[in-house]
Write an enzyme that holds these catalytic residues in place. Structure first.
Site, PDB file in Angstrom:
ATOM      1  N   HIS A 156       0.600  -1.298   0.037  1.00 22.48           N
ATOM      2  CA  HIS A 156      -0.210  -0.023  -0.042  1.00 22.48           C
ATOM      3  C   HIS A 156       0.761   1.275  -0.116  1.00 22.48           C
ATOM      4  CE1 HIS A 156      -3.587   2.398   1.386  1.00 22.48           C
ATOM      5  NE2 HIS A 156      -2.655   3.041   1.667  1.00 22.48           N
ATOM      6  N   GLU A 157       1.797   1.368   0.766  1.00 20.87           N
ATOM      7  CA  GLU A 157       2.630   2.548   0.877  1.00 20.87           C
ATOM      8  C   GLU A 157       3.702   2.663  -0.151  1.00 20.87           C
ATOM      9  OE1 GLU A 157       2.103   4.990   2.721  1.00 20.87           O
ATOM     10  OE2 GLU A 157       1.008   3.801   4.099  1.00 20.87           O
ATOM     11  N   HIS A 179       2.001   4.047  -3.244  1.00 22.46           N
ATOM     12  CA  HIS A 179       1.845   5.763  -2.961  1.00 22.46           C
ATOM     13  C   HIS A 179       2.868   6.211  -3.637  1.00 22.46           C
ATOM     14  CE1 HIS A 179      -2.043   6.020  -1.003  1.00 22.46           C
ATOM     15  NE2 HIS A 179      -1.644   5.538   0.008  1.00 22.46           N
TER      16      HIS A 179
END
Length: 229
Positions: free
Chosen positions: A40-41, A44
């Site tokens: 997820h990170e 980004h």
């Protein structure tokens, strides 16, 4: 920003028939949690780099190394307690730094950078769902544990997906809302960010957040089940 919160583990529809000890249950959840938050990170960071911001890359945060994203309390302690107690799933990771001013079109590109995290969680939930649907192809001795791990992967990623799309800064959904709103409304809405986590916690512990997100979670559960069948 990867935040896990707001829904009780035992309310999710995906279940394994296997009864696990506390240690086995923690082991089954550990890898899916680490993957869910790390990817997820990193998503980004990759999206921010693609649209022109190299902040995360310069800080070494565009990586699948989980140790770069782990917050000892938010990523390890709180989710572990949630799994053991079967209560509200709550946690967070270190957010990947993004300087939206560096994006080529800051307001428009903010949407894609914010959406990258939840999108990665849906892809991971789909992968875990495919493993669960075909767990019989694995050795018999590993099937029960792998099924429980797949269930955990589906749960964690769908919760991350749904929660982080909630339109409240600093969640990803809040960034998406800021990107889509007219400029004046976007500026006013973004000022909520300093109070965002307090609002989120209040909504969580009053049960309002669960009431809002549960129908959305069920939608994605049914969508996922349709795709992996």
């Amino acid at each position: 920003m990867a935040v896990i919160a707001g829904l009780k583990i035992n309310e999710l529809e995906f279940r394994s028939q296997m009864e696990l000890t506390t240690i086995q249950k923690m082991a089954a959840y550990a890898l899916p949690i680490l993957f869910a938050i790390t990817v997820h990170e990193a998503a980004h960071g990759y999206a921010a780099k693609y649209f022109g911001d190299l902040t995360a890359e310069r800080m070494g945060r565009i990586t699948l190394n989980p140790f770069k994203h782990i917050d000892p309390i938010g990523t390890v302690l709180l989710p572990a307690l949630s799994v053991m107690l079967g209560g509200i799933l709550f946690g967070w990771a270190k957010p990947v730094p993004v300087n939206f001013a560096n994006l080529r079109r800051p307001k428009q590109d903010m949407l894609w950078v914010a959406l990258a995290g939840p999108a990665s969680n849906f892809v991971m939930a789909l992968c875990w769902g495919l493993i669960l649907a075909r767990v019989q192809v694995f050795p018999l001795s590993a099937q029960d544990f792998l099924a429980q791990m797949s269930v955990a992967g589906i749960q964690i990623n769908l919760v991350l997906l749904v929660l982080n799309l909630f339109p409240l800064p600093p969640l990803d959904g809040g960034r998406i809302a800021v990107s889509l709103l007219p400029m004046q409304a976007a500026i006013a809405f973004s000022r909520i960010e300093r109070y965002g986590m307090f609002i989120l916690i209040a909504l969580l512990f009053t049960g309002i957040l669960g009431a809002i997100l549960s129908p959305v979670l069920r939608f994605f559960q049914h969508l996922l089940a349709t795709l992996v069948m």
